[in-house]
Design a protein around this motif. Structure first.
Motif, short mmCIF file in Angstrom:
data_model
loop_
_atom_site.label_atom_id
_atom_site.label_comp_id
_atom_site.label_asym_id
_atom_site.label_seq_id
_atom_site.Cartn_x
_atom_site.Cartn_y
_atom_site.Cartn_z
N ASN A 47 1.11 -1.16 0.24
CA ASN A 47 0.06 -0.31 -0.05
C ASN A 47 0.82 1.51 -0.07
O ASN A 47 0.44 1.85 -0.65
N LEU A 50 1.90 2.07 -3.21
CA LEU A 50 0.54 2.35 -4.49
C LEU A 50 -0.04 3.87 -3.82
O LEU A 50 -1.17 4.31 -4.67
N TYR A 54 -2.24 6.17 -5.88
CA TYR A 54 -3.71 6.52 -5.35
C TYR A 54 -3.02 8.05 -5.52
O TYR A 54 -5.00 8.66 -5.86
N VAL A 81 -7.12 1.33 -4.94
CA VAL A 81 -6.63 1.30 -4.87
C VAL A 81 -5.64 0.13 -4.30
O VAL A 81 -4.69 -0.46 -4.46
#
Length: 268
Positions: A47, A50, A54, A81
């Motif tokens: 995350n 990512l 985003y 996302v």
């Protein structure tokens, strides 16, 4: 039967303080982060990678909205996302059951709750950046707002310490020698150090809420954020994809880290 959320929002507001005390104090956040002992150790670093995507999607969606391309804007803003972590699922469950008392949730309200949990992820990144910055000041007396700027310092420190320890005439003479003739750092060693530090940072990010939650509770941040969430959920219509400032701050830390690293590279 579950009641529509708009019928009991006033009662929900009265439960916000109790919710914060229960789930975001020291004991509560420790209970929450027990859920992270598993696949979250992999989801959290993914995350983090990512997160710039985003931010890019949100920014592009906002631009499309201003230009009148509403369908494109809505598609971009609704794009999921992040990987859903176990901690995020647990928080969403607590919001739905403890705070909202199983009020019937629409897709819009679920999207708003999902945005709330993504904001917590951004706060975890900010917390990690602050810890890395603190480590740089304590260990090296310099600003290191991220792994990119910390890696050269840490790799040089580790290589110097290893060389001094292995010096054939003893550590005292070794410290003097390598103070005059610095240790040459192979590229693979710097890269390897960066990888190790990134792995450590990802673990720290996974559990950063243990530090951030009690502080935010004390400062009233959790309460204000939850009240904003309730205002958005209770509204009949409205945006469901506002970009929280925490996401911008997290990316600002990344840009600062990259800028400091480039500046030091040019100076050397």
């Amino acid at each position: 039967m579950p009641q529509p959320l708009n019928d009991n929002v006033r009662d929900v507001r009265q439960r916000v303080d109790a919710f914060v005390r229960t789930h975001f104090n020291v004991a509560g956040t420790l209970r929450l982060h027990r859920e992270a002992l598993g696949w979250d150790l992999l989801r959290a670093p993914v995350n983090v990678v990512l997160a710039p995507l985003y931010l890019l999607l949100k920014f592009t969606g906002a631009v499309a909205q201003r230009l009148g391309f509403h369908s494109i804007s809505n598609a971009l803003k609704k794009r999921q996302v992040f990987l859903k972590t176990a901690v995020a699922r647990r928080i969403e469950t607590h919001i739905a059951t403890d705070l909202l008392e199983n009020a019937s949730l629409t897709p819009r309200s679920r999207a708003l709750i999902d945005q709330y949990t993504s904001t917590r992820s951004a706060v975890a990144e900010i917390t990690t950046s602050l810890l890395v910055l603190l480590a740089g000041f304590v260990l090296f007396g310099t600003a290191t707002p991220g792994i990119a700027s910390l890696t050269p310092k840490m790799s040089g420190f580790v290589a110097h310490a290893a060389a001094v320890a292995d010096f054939p005439l003893g550590t005292r003479l070794g410290s003097l020698w390598y103070g005059v003739f610095p240790v040459a750092l192979p590229v693979w060693f710097v890269i390897g150090t960066g990888v190790v530090l990134a792995m450590i940072a990802s673990i720290v990010t996974t559990f950063a809420g243990i530090i951030a939650d009690p502080i935010q509770s004390r400062l009233g941040i959790h309460r204000r954020r939850l009240l904003r969430l309730l205002d958005k959920i209770s509204a009949v219509e409205g945006q469901t994809s506002d970009l929280a400032p925490e996401h911008i701050l997290a990316r600002l830390a990344d840009l600062t880290d990259a800028g400091i690293s480039l500046l030091r590279a040019f100076r050397s």
